[in-house]
Design an enzyme around this catalytic site. Structure first.
Site, PDB file in Angstrom:
ATOM      1  N   SER A 238       0.853  -1.188   0.000  1.00  0.00           N
ATOM      2  CA  SER A 238       0.000   0.000   0.000  1.00  0.00           C
ATOM      3  C   SER A 238       0.886   1.234   0.000  1.00  0.00           C
ATOM      4  CB  SER A 238      -0.899   0.004   1.227  1.00  0.00           C
ATOM      5  OG  SER A 238      -0.122   0.330   2.363  1.00  0.00           O
ATOM      6  N   LYS A 239       0.231   2.385   0.000  1.00  0.00           N
ATOM      7  CA  LYS A 239       0.975   3.646  -0.037  1.00  0.00           C
ATOM      8  C   LYS A 239       1.989   3.788   1.098  1.00  0.00           C
ATOM      9  CE  LYS A 239      -2.189   6.575  -2.598  1.00  0.00           C
ATOM     10  NZ  LYS A 239      -3.379   7.407  -2.468  1.00  0.00           N
ATOM     11  N   ARG A 240       1.705   3.096   2.216  1.00  0.00           N
ATOM     12  CA  ARG A 240       2.658   3.154   3.326  1.00  0.00           C
ATOM     13  C   ARG A 240       4.048   2.691   2.896  1.00  0.00           C
ATOM     14  NH1 ARG A 240       2.426  -0.560   6.811  1.00  0.00           N
ATOM     15  NH2 ARG A 240       0.895  -1.799   5.689  1.00  0.00           N
ATOM     16  N   GLY A 242       5.470   3.184   0.029  1.00  0.00           N
ATOM     17  CA  GLY A 242       6.082   4.003  -1.019  1.00  0.00           C
ATOM     18  C   GLY A 242       5.159   4.058  -2.217  1.00  0.00           C
TER      19      GLY A 242
END
Ligand code: GLU
Length: 470
Positions: A238-240, A242
């Site tokens: 996920s965006k966590r 990168g």
């Protein structure tokens, strides 16, 4: 049998690299077998779907070079067709109207939860002639109440689902709009899809969809559910972790070929080979090679693959990809020969096209000042005399070849009894403004004679001022 695969994204955000990998596998499989690759936009969730997200999908596909033979189809343009199918299922007794109120369903759910049962529809309206209470009904699919559904998945093997777990799912809402499971099934049938290759987050949907599909008299496609992509911590990517959007990788200077190559290998393997041309991938790709466990995304490896491509792509192709990154930072690329030469010199020195462009400013236009640290370290008093001699000899030099440039720098170092580096590094800082550039002969050649002399003048002035101030 002619093979038809599909990529059916929901346009609710960016194009996730996991989705791009799914698209790639479907594309490769169709291409390998001379089949058809269909793009279908699953936009029935009108609240979450946006035109912007559709554009991002189309742009991402185009950038990756994943061309489709049919589509883009839009599910919102096929509502008449879905309605026809729902009516057909109801007429055949394979689906039925359900008039249960929200309150009743909520109460049922609570009751089941407190009895520690899995919440499911109890079939109240299923065979109930008195069900019609005048409210607008939803339509439920009549799922076999018992027995099992076995999915022969081509990645997972046979997976068995208990029909009692599936309950009578809603295929049309009370406003008449179809639900996801129905639209997928109708489209897969109408579009002649033979192979469904998708993320294994959809595996639990498959038995429900197969029940509908078979109720409609269709034959099952081949299913291959591919394991998810995780981050390095083993959690779903996920965006966590990168960047996860395809266009973000483009913006960061990753080549589409490199991203495709990396994604292809992320969850699929063919011996130990890491670098594949698209033709090689197409020839080698097979569902059997898809890994059974989740893949871990590795940004360093993607950077490595990108570097391999930057180093080995035919120059004209590399220049074509690199140029937008140069113009994006204001570099005038109208001198094509210069652009070619710079890209060729930088291809072993840059991990991304963004980095390549950034490192190339000194070879175009005017110098945008000196890097402070580099100037402080290298443009000091001891460099004045050799730089002055260099200024004279370079001015006198007509042959601006690499050999002549090297000989000139060497001879200046010799006459000043200095190590080559003690001369070359101040020279580099003088002509590029920074302490990192290609080898000094290549650097001088790319900067060009006029600019080299001008910049040496500025550097000499800089040192003079510094000496005066001291
Ligand atoms: N629209 C679904 C998604 O974006 C894909 C459904 C499918 O592959 O069957 O997850």
């Amino acid at each position: 049998m002619s093979i038809v695969t599909r990529f059916p994204p929901s346009p609710t955000g960016y194009l996730h690299i996991g989705s791009a990998r799914t698209a790639l596998y479907n594309w490769l499989y169709a291409r390998r077998h001379g089949g058809t690759f269909v793009l279908r936009v699953e936009d029935t969730d009108r609240e979450r779907s946006t035109q912007e997200a559709v554009d991002v999908i189309l742009e991402g596909m185009a950038w990756l070079g994943l061309d489709y033979d049919e589509g883009p189809y839009f599910q919102t343009q096929r509502f008449d067709r879905y309605k026809e199918v729902v009516d057909e299922l109801v007429a055949a007794g394979k689906a039925y109207p359900c008039y249960c109120s929200r309150e009743r369903l909520e109460a049922l759910r609570e009751q089941q939860m407190s009895a520690k049962e899995k919440p499911r529809y109890d079939g109240h309206c299923r065979d109930n002639p008195d069900a019609d209470n005048g409210s607008a009904p939803v339509i439920r699919f009549r799922t076999p109440p018992d027995g099992a559904m076995v999915i022969e998945d081509h990645v997972r093997g046979a997976v068995t689902f208990d029909n009692r777990e599936l309950d009578d799912l809603i295929i049309a809402r009370s406003d008449g709009t179809p639900t996801y499971h129905l639209t997928v099934v109708v489209d897969d049938i109408d579009m002649g899809v033979t192979h469904v290759i998708r993320g294994d987050d959809h595996l639990n949907n498959t038995p429900r969809q197969v029940h509908i599909l078979e109720a409609l008299g269709a034959t099952r496609p081949v299913y291959a559910h591919i394991p998810m992509i995780n981050g390095s911590d083993g959690k779903k990517l996920s965006k966590r972790h990168g960047a996860v959007s395809v266009l973000q990788y483009r913006d960061e200077g990753i080549l589409p070929q490199a991203l495709l190559n990396y994604l292809a290998r992320l969850g699929w393997s063919h011996g130990d080979q890491e670098i594949f041309s698209l033709d090689e991938l197409t020839a080698a790709f097979d569902i059997d090679g898809i890994n059974k466990s989740a893949a871990a995304f590795d940004g360093d490896k993607l950077a490595w693959v990108n570097q391999q491509y930057i180093q080995t792509l035919p120059l004209d192709e590399l220049v074509r990809h690199a140029e937008p990154y140069f113009t994006a930072i204001g570099i005038d690329t109208s001198d094509r020969a210069q652009l070619d030469a710079v890209v060729d010199a930088q291809r072993t020195r840059a991990k991304t096209l963004v980095e390549m462009a950034e490192k190339s400013r000194a070879f175009f236009g005017a110098l945008d000042g000196l890097d402070e640290d580099a100037a402080h370290k290298h443009l000091r008093g001891t460099a004045f005399a050799p730089l002055k001699t260099l200024r004279e000899r370079l001015q006198a030099l007509d042959d601006w070849s690499l050999a002549a440039l090297t000989a000139t720098v060497e001879s200046v170092a010799e006459s000043h009894e200095m190590k080559l580096g003690k001369v070359a590094q101040p020279l580099r800082v003088a002509v590029t403004g920074s302490s990192a550039s290609p080898s000094i002969d290549v650097t001088l050649q790319l900067v060009g004679k006029t600019r080299c002399l001008e910049r040496l003048d500025s550097a000499l002035e800089y040192i003079s001022k510094r000496l005066d101030a001291a």
